[in-house]
Design an enzyme around this catalytic site. Structure first.
Site: not given
Length: 698
Positions: A63, A107, A104, A127
């Protein structure tokens, strides 16, 4: 366009681009555009399978952290919807990973059916290091591919692993050569008729899971700093007990709660600040600096030896120069022992250790400075000693070489004046142990050329340090503030606290070590020497006599086995009743009736002293931005990362509240030390906060 698509012999190819790190940025439209491309290819009858790839050297770093404080509600929704879309496709999807897939980015890859990566790629879900947990299915998909035990260890530590390890534990399906996209297309063609292989449909292997989760819980920091670790483990356990959908709901709830928590805000601020400090206001970003090729260090003491190790660890050749043969041999022995211990403990491969040894040379002759393009003076902190060194360097160092002084408090402009090339002189204040501590204060003198400053900042990056630019003043950013921090710690002792209470209160706040234990570790004689000099230079700024009385007893800290505490064989500090008695006696001598002092008051006085002096430093132009101060204190002085640094912390408390407490302190004991900084008062009254002074770097 952020996303482009094409079809190659029945294989749909989706390529997204958001350089340089390809974050899955909602504001840049990346997840939305990938979603649209996937839907279109899935509906196309000529497409049999899909490859998801990225432009550039990295698949995705995850992200965009800079977006997290702008609109928390909109951060995760597009990425989560994209994963849902991937789950609902009819055709298999292969992720082509180059460079790395983090957070992310991983992910997203985990939501595909197959993953192929270059052999040098790195993957991980870091994270928790930002005070949050994976928020787009990571806590549910990773356990279904690698098992609960591996997932618990990886996610709770934030560990990033290499492609070979990822292949071994099941996160990857194959390793590729240089052209990962072409190999992914070939792989997709081979599995086109096999249907979906969704990670969400797999059973979790819980072998060793309960034990790994319990161990990770035990390692989690207490209190709010450990909430992310505990939250990640809760989400994994929910996935085991409640299935994919139940676990996913748990993950989303925990992520959303942690995203707006104070520790997460502080950790994000530090993460972004450490990257912003290199973009110095006023320094032309187009000024490209050459990398350092060879380093010379003058002085073979603890600091010179530590710097040499840091330079060699970065793969640069370095020569340690000292006229004292015994000191040089001690340095050589220290280098050998440090490398040998690292190899013994498995931190270094034997071949790497040998390579580092080969990069470090030693010489008794100052002439050995020739050939180095970056020279660091690391001799005793005495202006006359430094004068001798810089006059010699002016004669001997190569034209164009950077001449750097590892001074912690002395005037870099005076040092530069000892040469005929002050434009080439800069301060490089390393922190001990120099081969471990991340901070490097880069001190810009009045005549330091922009090219010299840029080269020093590039050098900091080369040796894996966080370089922060400071102007010239006594103590620069960090030590100038540290003086006020210590001043309050000593005054607290005079008024009623004892050393162990002051240290315990600051450590409970999150400091890596309390102020008095810090001085015992650094060496009480160092502070004693500085106080003697400042007593002459600044006679109107009185100091507590307590640290001097301890030094007069020959108690210089850990190295002598005694300082504020006693130190036995293991180096663990033990309370010494003799020091408690010394503190109480000094209060009696001063005519002070000792009083109970709360831990809250200790924290406020020590931290607000930092904030007040930090505001003066900003007002004086010594630091460019509050974020520079925060980085210095987090990376150099053990200020808790989750609190974001002293200036960020003051903003979170509220500057009007900080100013009010400081004004109260002006009417109490030694109130002269609490005159509010003009910038603090103006900023508090304006209601803007220090963050507004960070500009576009915030």
């Amino acid at each position: 366009m952020p996303v482009e698509t094409h079809i190659e012999d029945g294989i749909g190819v989706v390529v997204f681009s958001n350089p340089p790190l390809n974050p899955i940025s909602a504001s840049a439209g990346i997840p939305q555009a990938i979603e649209a491309a996937l839907r279109a290819l899935d509906a196309d009858p000529q497409v049999k399978a899909i490859v998801l790839a990225a432009e550039g050297r990295m698949f995705s770093a995850g992200a965009d952290i800079a977006e997290f404080d702008k609109d928390p509600a909109a951060i995760a929704a597009p990425a989560r919807r994209l994963d849902d879309v991937l789950d609902g496709l009819a055709k298999p999807v292969v992720a082509a990973i180059q460079g790395g897939a983090l957070g992310g980015g991983l992910e997203l890859a985990l939501a595909t059916d197959y993953r192929i990566a270059t052999a040098d790629a790195k993957v991980g879900l870091p994270e928790v290091t930002l005070g949050i947990i994976p928020g787009a299915g990571g806590t549910q998909r990773l356990p279904r591919l690698a098992g609960a035990a591996q997932a618990a260890r990886m996610i709770s530590s934030g560990k990033v692993i290499g492609a070979h390890e990822a292949l071994r534990i099941g996160l990857l399906d194959a390793l590729a050569g240089d052209d990962v996209r072409a190999e992914a297309i070939a792989f997709a063609r081979s599995v086109a008729g096999e249907g979906r292989r969704r990670s969400r449909d797999r059973e979790i292997s819980n072998e060793g899971g309960p034990e790994a989760i319990a161990e990770a819980r035990g390692k989690a920091p207490r209190g709010a700093p450990g909430d992310a670790v505990r939250g990640a483990l809760d989400a994994i356990e929910a996935g085991i007990s409640q299935g994919f959908d139940g676990g996913l709901k748990s993950e989303y709830d925990i992520f959303d709660r942690l995203l707006v928590s104070e520790p997460a805000r502080g950790l994000r601020h530090v993460f972004l600040a450490e990257r912003a400090v290199a973009r110095l206001p006023g320094l032309d970003p187009a000024l490209k600096s050459a990398s350092t090729q060879a380093v010379a260090i003058i002085g073979s003491g603890t600091m010179g030896t530590g710097i040499a190790l840091a330079v060699a660890q970065a793969g640069l050749p370095v020569t340690v120069i000292d006229a004292n043969s015994a000191a040089l041999e001690r340095s050589r022995s220290s280098v050998e022992n440090t490398i040998a211990r690292s190899v013994e403990r498995g931190r270094l491969m034997e071949a790497t250790g040998q390579a580092q040894r080969a990069l470090i040379g030693f010489s008794l002759d100052m002439e050995a400075v020739r050939g180095a393009d970056f020279v660091i003076e690391a001799v005793f902190e005495d202006i006359s000693v430094k004068q001798q060194v810089f006059e010699a360097l002016d004669r001997l160092a190569d034209t164009g070489a950077v001449l750097a002084s590892n001074t912690s408090t002395l005037d870099v402009d005076r040092i530069a004046a000892f040469t005929k090339r002050p434009q080439s002189v800069v301060g490089t204040h390393f922190f001990s142990p120099a081969n471990i501590m991340r901070l490097l204060e880069v001190v810009r003198g009045e005549k330091t050329a922009p090219e010299t400053l840029a080269r020093a900042m590039t050098f900091a990056k080369q040796i894996r340090k966080v370089g922060v630019v400071s102007g010239v003043c006594d103590g620069f950013i960090g030590n100038r503030m540290f003086e006020e921090y210590l001043r309050q710690a000593y005054f607290l002792l005079e008024e009623g606290a004892l050393p162990q209470q002051v240290d315990a209160a600051m450590e409970a706040f999150g400091m890596a070590m309390g102020p008095l234990r810090t001085m015992d570790l650094a060496g009480q004689d160092i502070g004693w020497s500085i106080r003697k000099r400042r007593a002459v230079e600044q006679p109107d700024r009185p100091y507590s006599r307590i640290p001097d009385l301890i030094c007069e007893m020959g108690r210089f800290g850990q190295k002598t086995g005694a300082g504020y505490y006693l130190y036995g064989k293991g180096g663990k500090p033990e309370v010494d009743p003799a020091i408690d008695a010394l503190v109480v006696e000094e209060s009696r001598r001063l005519g002070i009736t000792r009083r109970p002092i709360s831990d809250e008051e200790i924290v406020e006085r020590c931290v607000y002293a930092l904030v007040n002096e930090g505001a003066r430093i900003l007002g004086d132009g010594i630091a460019a931005r509050p974020l520079d101060i925060d980085t210095v204190w987090v990376d150099g002085y053990g200020f808790p990362r989750f609190r974001g640094g002293p200036m960020f912390y003051a903003d979170r408390v509220g500057l009007p509240q900080v100013l009010s407490r400081i004004e109260n302190f002006t009417g109490a004991y030694q109130g002269w030390a609490w005159r509010p900084a003009d910038l603090l008062r103006r900023t508090a009254e304006a209601g803007t906060g220090f963050a507004a002074l960070n500009g576009e770097s915030a």
